[in-house]
Motif scaffolding. Structure first.
Motif, short mmCIF file in Angstrom:
data_model
loop_
_atom_site.label_atom_id
_atom_site.label_comp_id
_atom_site.label_asym_id
_atom_site.label_seq_id
_atom_site.Cartn_x
_atom_site.Cartn_y
_atom_site.Cartn_z
N GLN A 16 0.81 -1.36 -0.02
CA GLN A 16 0.01 0.02 0.04
C GLN A 16 1.01 1.20 -0.06
OE1 GLN A 16 -4.30 -0.45 1.51
NE2 GLN A 16 -2.97 -1.03 3.29
N ASP A 17 0.37 2.25 -0.59
CA ASP A 17 1.03 3.80 -0.61
C ASP A 17 0.03 4.65 0.30
OD1 ASP A 17 2.26 6.00 -0.92
OD2 ASP A 17 2.86 5.34 -2.98
N SER A 18 0.76 5.23 1.34
CA SER A 18 -0.19 6.10 1.88
C SER A 18 -0.55 7.33 1.42
CB SER A 18 0.53 6.44 3.22
OG SER A 18 1.97 7.25 3.15
N ASP A 19 0.28 7.64 0.06
CA ASP A 19 -0.22 8.92 -0.66
C ASP A 19 -1.43 8.44 -1.71
OD1 ASP A 19 1.61 10.48 0.29
OD2 ASP A 19 3.10 9.82 -0.90
N LEU A 20 -1.76 7.17 -1.67
CA LEU A 20 -2.87 6.73 -2.43
C LEU A 20 -4.04 6.38 -1.46
CD1 LEU A 20 -0.91 4.58 -5.08
CD2 LEU A 20 -1.74 7.13 -5.30
N TYR A 21 -5.23 5.79 -1.89
CA TYR A 21 -6.22 5.33 -1.02
C TYR A 21 -5.84 4.03 -0.42
CZ TYR A 21 -10.97 4.38 0.61
OH TYR A 21 -11.93 4.02 1.49
N CYS A 22 -6.00 3.84 0.76
CA CYS A 22 -5.79 2.43 1.42
C CYS A 22 -7.07 1.74 1.73
CB CYS A 22 -4.96 2.56 2.60
SG CYS A 22 -3.39 3.25 2.35
N TYR A 23 -6.95 0.56 1.73
CA TYR A 23 -8.25 -0.05 1.91
C TYR A 23 -8.84 -0.05 3.39
CZ TYR A 23 -6.60 -4.48 4.17
OH TYR A 23 -6.08 -5.53 5.08
N GLY A 24 -10.18 -0.46 3.64
CA GLY A 24 -10.71 -0.37 4.74
C GLY A 24 -11.76 -1.47 5.13
N THR A 25 -12.41 -1.42 6.06
CA THR A 25 -13.43 -2.39 6.44
C THR A 25 -14.40 -2.46 5.20
OG1 THR A 25 -13.28 -1.74 8.72
CG2 THR A 25 -15.14 -3.22 8.34
N ASP A 26 -14.91 -1.81 4.63
CA ASP A 26 -15.79 -1.87 3.78
C ASP A 26 -15.32 -2.75 2.35
OD1 ASP A 26 -14.03 0.02 2.95
OD2 ASP A 26 -15.51 1.67 2.12
N ALA A 27 -14.04 -2.80 2.11
CA ALA A 27 -13.56 -3.85 1.14
C ALA A 27 -13.65 -5.21 1.60
CB ALA A 27 -12.21 -3.18 0.71
N VAL A 28 -13.34 -5.30 2.87
CA VAL A 28 -13.11 -6.65 3.56
C VAL A 28 -14.93 -7.36 3.61
CG1 VAL A 28 -12.88 -8.16 5.60
CG2 VAL A 28 -11.24 -6.28 4.69
N LEU A 29 -15.62 -6.36 3.95
CA LEU A 29 -17.10 -6.94 4.03
C LEU A 29 -17.71 -7.16 2.87
CD1 LEU A 29 -18.38 -3.99 6.49
CD2 LEU A 29 -18.43 -6.39 7.27
N LEU A 30 -17.40 -6.32 1.76
CA LEU A 30 -17.82 -6.65 0.34
C LEU A 30 -17.38 -7.82 -0.13
CD1 LEU A 30 -19.28 -5.72 -2.29
CD2 LEU A 30 -17.48 -4.34 -2.95
N SER A 31 -15.95 -8.01 0.07
CA SER A 31 -15.35 -9.41 -0.52
C SER A 31 -16.03 -10.62 0.09
CB SER A 31 -14.04 -9.30 0.05
OG SER A 31 -13.25 -8.30 -0.67
N LYS A 32 -16.54 -10.62 1.52
CA LYS A 32 -17.03 -11.56 2.08
C LYS A 32 -18.45 -11.97 1.53
CE LYS A 32 -15.82 -12.96 6.00
NZ LYS A 32 -15.46 -13.12 7.54
N PHE A 33 -19.26 -10.58 1.50
CA PHE A 33 -20.67 -10.65 1.18
C PHE A 33 -20.89 -11.16 -0.45
CE2 PHE A 33 -23.87 -8.11 -1.17
CZ PHE A 33 -25.11 -8.38 -0.12
N SER A 74 -2.45 3.71 -8.72
CA SER A 74 -3.07 2.58 -8.16
C SER A 74 -3.37 1.25 -8.90
CB SER A 74 -4.66 3.19 -7.70
OG SER A 74 -4.77 4.19 -6.59
N TYR A 75 -3.31 1.50 -10.26
CA TYR A 75 -3.44 0.50 -11.10
C TYR A 75 -2.06 -0.37 -11.30
CZ TYR A 75 -2.02 -1.59 -15.55
OH TYR A 75 -1.90 -2.17 -16.87
N LEU A 76 -0.77 0.55 -11.06
CA LEU A 76 0.50 -0.09 -11.34
C LEU A 76 0.44 -0.79 -9.82
CD1 LEU A 76 2.51 2.77 -12.83
CD2 LEU A 76 1.77 0.44 -13.96
N LEU A 77 0.24 -0.30 -8.79
CA LEU A 77 0.35 -1.12 -7.48
C LEU A 77 -0.73 -2.46 -7.58
CD1 LEU A 77 1.87 -0.43 -4.78
CD2 LEU A 77 -0.35 0.69 -4.07
N ALA A 78 -1.60 -2.23 -7.97
CA ALA A 78 -2.48 -3.55 -8.15
C ALA A 78 -1.79 -4.82 -8.92
CB ALA A 78 -3.97 -3.27 -8.74
N GLU A 79 -1.38 -4.47 -10.13
CA GLU A 79 -0.38 -5.20 -10.83
C GLU A 79 0.87 -5.79 -10.05
OE1 GLU A 79 0.44 -3.86 -14.74
OE2 GLU A 79 -1.04 -4.99 -15.42
#
Length: 222
Positions: A16-33, A74-79
């Protein structure tokens, strides 16, 4: 500043890069849902650093996952995250705008779309000084309707859209879903503490389905 976090699923690590958007609880909840199936080809809109594809892969091992992200950094970080976790053979990323969805993927080619879009309408909240954060949190280049239209375009008939958003936007979400042949089927509210109102909503809609909405038990985070 870059850091490496353990996402808590499958032993995967997330850069993760703190200068970009870092994930939170909502991403985890959605993944499980989302309850992906092994046969599913999954599309993740607004994929950011790729955390939802990684968690979905760890939990469900679908056939393939494609993430679309508008911000190049963010795309490059995802790759990079897919390669570092040795899943780049089945998790791919595309840098592009959802408003150009017909140029990014084939129509009706996905079984499941996941989506954690910007929550705030343009001009209706305090702007962020950080441009990357602002784009991730606010509807800048695309609106809620653009994201839902893109999901409908990408989904097969009877395919599912699973998204996370704010409860205050539910009227807009349901109206836009139906305009795009997506019928709301499951709704789950998330509250931060006992006795407090929900601040997160998980929604599942099915393309071409009949009318019937199931309300799931509320989740209390703390």
């Amino acid at each position: 500043m870059r850091r490496v976090d353990d996402i808590g699923f499958g032993g995967y690590k997330l850069i993760q890069d703190s200068d970009l958007y870092c994930y939170g609880t909502d991403a985890v909840l959605l993944s499980k849902f989302c309850n992906a199936y092994h046969k599913d080809n999954v599309l993740d809109l607004c994929t950011g650093n790729g955390v939802i594809p990684l968690i979905v892969d760890a939990l469900y091992k679908p056939q393939s996952i494609t993430g679309i992200e508008i911000q190049l950094a963010s795309y490059l970080l995802a790759e990079e995250n897919a390669k570092e976790n040795h899943v780049d053979d089945r998790i791919k990323f595309i840098c592009g705008d959802v408003k150009n969805i017909s140029e990014l993927c084939t129509k009706e080619s996905f079984d499941l779309v996941t989506m954690n879009p910007p929550y705030f309408e343009a001009g209706n909240s305090i702007e962020c000084d950080n441009d990357a954060m602002h784009i991730a949190r606010h509807e800048t280049s695309a609106r809620l309707s653009d994201f839902i239209e893109a999901a409908s375009y990408a989904l097969k008939q009877n395919g599912r859209l699973c998204m996370v958003h704010r409860p205050s936007r539910l009227p807009d979400i349901f109206e836009t879903l139906r305009k795009n042949n997506l019928e709301p089927k499951r709704l789950q509210m998330i509250a931060p503490h006992i006795g407090e109102g929900a601040n997160i909503a998980l929604i599942e809609a099915v393309k071409g389905a009949g009318k019937e909405l199931k309300i799931l038990p509320e989740i209390i985070l703390h």
